[in-house]
Motif scaffolding. Structure first.
Motif, short mmCIF file in Angstrom:
data_model
loop_
_atom_site.label_atom_id
_atom_site.label_comp_id
_atom_site.label_asym_id
_atom_site.label_seq_id
_atom_site.Cartn_x
_atom_site.Cartn_y
_atom_site.Cartn_z
N CYS A 94 0.84 -1.18 0.00
CA CYS A 94 0.00 0.00 0.00
C CYS A 94 0.89 1.24 0.00
O CYS A 94 2.03 1.21 0.48
CB CYS A 94 -0.95 0.01 1.19
SG CYS A 94 -0.21 -0.16 2.82
N ALA A 95 0.36 2.30 -0.56
CA ALA A 95 1.12 3.54 -0.71
C ALA A 95 0.19 4.72 -0.52
O ALA A 95 -1.01 4.62 -0.77
CB ALA A 95 1.79 3.59 -2.07
N ALA A 96 0.76 5.84 -0.11
CA ALA A 96 -0.04 7.03 0.14
C ALA A 96 0.72 8.27 -0.27
O ALA A 96 1.95 8.34 -0.15
CB ALA A 96 -0.42 7.12 1.62
N ASP A 97 -0.02 9.23 -0.75
CA ASP A 97 0.57 10.52 -1.07
C ASP A 97 -0.49 11.60 -1.01
O ASP A 97 -1.62 11.38 -1.46
CB ASP A 97 1.21 10.50 -2.47
CG ASP A 97 2.10 11.70 -2.67
OD1 ASP A 97 3.28 11.61 -2.25
OD2 ASP A 97 1.63 12.70 -3.22
N ASP A 112 4.90 8.89 -1.63
CA ASP A 112 5.97 9.12 -0.66
C ASP A 112 5.99 8.09 0.47
O ASP A 112 7.03 7.86 1.08
CB ASP A 112 5.83 10.52 -0.03
CG ASP A 112 6.19 11.62 -1.02
OD1 ASP A 112 5.70 12.75 -0.85
OD2 ASP A 112 6.97 11.34 -1.95
N TYR A 113 4.84 7.51 0.78
CA TYR A 113 4.73 6.61 1.92
C TYR A 113 4.36 5.21 1.44
O TYR A 113 3.45 5.06 0.62
CB TYR A 113 3.69 7.12 2.92
CG TYR A 113 4.00 8.49 3.46
CD1 TYR A 113 3.37 9.61 2.96
CD2 TYR A 113 4.94 8.65 4.48
CE1 TYR A 113 3.66 10.87 3.43
CE2 TYR A 113 5.23 9.92 4.97
CZ TYR A 113 4.59 11.02 4.44
OH TYR A 113 4.89 12.26 4.93
N TRP A 114 5.05 4.22 1.99
CA TRP A 114 4.83 2.84 1.58
C TRP A 114 4.72 1.93 2.79
O TRP A 114 5.43 2.12 3.78
CB TRP A 114 6.00 2.35 0.71
CG TRP A 114 6.01 2.98 -0.64
CD1 TRP A 114 6.57 4.18 -0.98
CD2 TRP A 114 5.41 2.46 -1.83
NE1 TRP A 114 6.35 4.43 -2.31
CE2 TRP A 114 5.64 3.39 -2.86
CE3 TRP A 114 4.69 1.30 -2.11
CZ2 TRP A 114 5.19 3.21 -4.17
CZ3 TRP A 114 4.23 1.11 -3.41
CH2 TRP A 114 4.49 2.05 -4.42
N GLY A 115 3.84 0.95 2.69
CA GLY A 115 3.77 -0.10 3.68
C GLY A 115 4.81 -1.17 3.40
O GLY A 115 5.51 -1.13 2.39
N GLN A 116 4.89 -2.15 4.29
CA GLN A 116 5.95 -3.15 4.20
C GLN A 116 5.63 -4.28 3.25
O GLN A 116 6.52 -5.06 2.92
CB GLN A 116 6.22 -3.74 5.61
CG GLN A 116 5.30 -4.86 6.03
CD GLN A 116 3.89 -4.41 6.37
OE1 GLN A 116 3.52 -3.25 6.23
NE2 GLN A 116 3.08 -5.37 6.82
N GLY A 117 4.40 -4.38 2.78
CA GLY A 117 4.04 -5.44 1.86
C GLY A 117 3.43 -6.64 2.56
O GLY A 117 3.80 -6.97 3.69
N THR A 118 2.51 -7.29 1.88
CA THR A 118 1.90 -8.52 2.39
C THR A 118 1.80 -9.50 1.23
O THR A 118 1.41 -9.14 0.12
CB THR A 118 0.51 -8.23 3.03
OG1 THR A 118 0.00 -9.42 3.61
CG2 THR A 118 -0.48 -7.67 2.03
N GLN A 119 2.20 -10.74 1.48
CA GLN A 119 2.28 -11.75 0.42
C GLN A 119 0.91 -12.36 0.13
O GLN A 119 0.21 -12.80 1.06
CB GLN A 119 3.25 -12.87 0.83
CG GLN A 119 3.35 -14.02 -0.15
CD GLN A 119 4.08 -13.64 -1.43
OE1 GLN A 119 5.14 -13.04 -1.40
NE2 GLN A 119 3.51 -14.01 -2.57
N VAL A 120 0.57 -12.39 -1.13
CA VAL A 120 -0.62 -13.08 -1.59
C VAL A 120 -0.17 -14.18 -2.56
O VAL A 120 0.51 -13.91 -3.54
CB VAL A 120 -1.60 -12.13 -2.31
CG1 VAL A 120 -2.75 -12.91 -2.93
CG2 VAL A 120 -2.13 -11.09 -1.33
#
Length: 124
Positions: A94-97, A112-120
């Motif tokens: 996920c990302a946000a700006d 500018d902002y990113w989450g750490q990721g989740t595996q699907v």
């Protein structure tokens, strides 16, 4: 400041819902998006929801199967994924700006902002 969750291992045709919770942001004014990256491939746009108006846009590959939504009261956005396919297998970010312009919202460079990721992982 972004925490993604909800990934897992499912079978083709199954559904899954991802969540992304923000902290330290005035979440309601941010454009927030999902990207994904499969092994050996570049990160690609999946879906985005604008902060103002809540307009949504999708990659052609997920249109009609995925739904992005947000709950500003909970500082959280969601990605409801249905009819999953093996080719949906990836790490989802996920990302946000706050200032992403419409012409750039499908580009990872706009955020500018990113989450750490989740595996699907979708098995056939």
């Amino acid at each position: 400041q972004l925490q993604a969750s909800g990934g897992g291992l499912v079978q083709a045709g199954d559904s899954l819902r991802l969540s992304c919770t923000a902290s330290g942001l005035t979440f309601s004014v941010y454009t927030v998006a999902w990207f994904r990256q499969a092994p050996g491939k570049e990160r690609e746009f999946v879906a985005v929801i604008r902060g103002s108006g809540g307009h949504t846009y999708y990659a052609d590959s997920v249109k009609g199967r995925f739904t992005i939504s947000r709950d500003n009261a909970k500082n959280t956005m969601y990605l409801q994924m249905k009819s999953l396919k093996p080719e949906d297998t990836a790490v989802y970010y996920c990302a946000a700006d706050r200032g992403a312009i419409l012409s750039a919202i499908r580009s990872s460079d706009a955020y500018d902002y990113w989450g750490q990721g989740t595996q699907v992982t979708v098995s056939s």
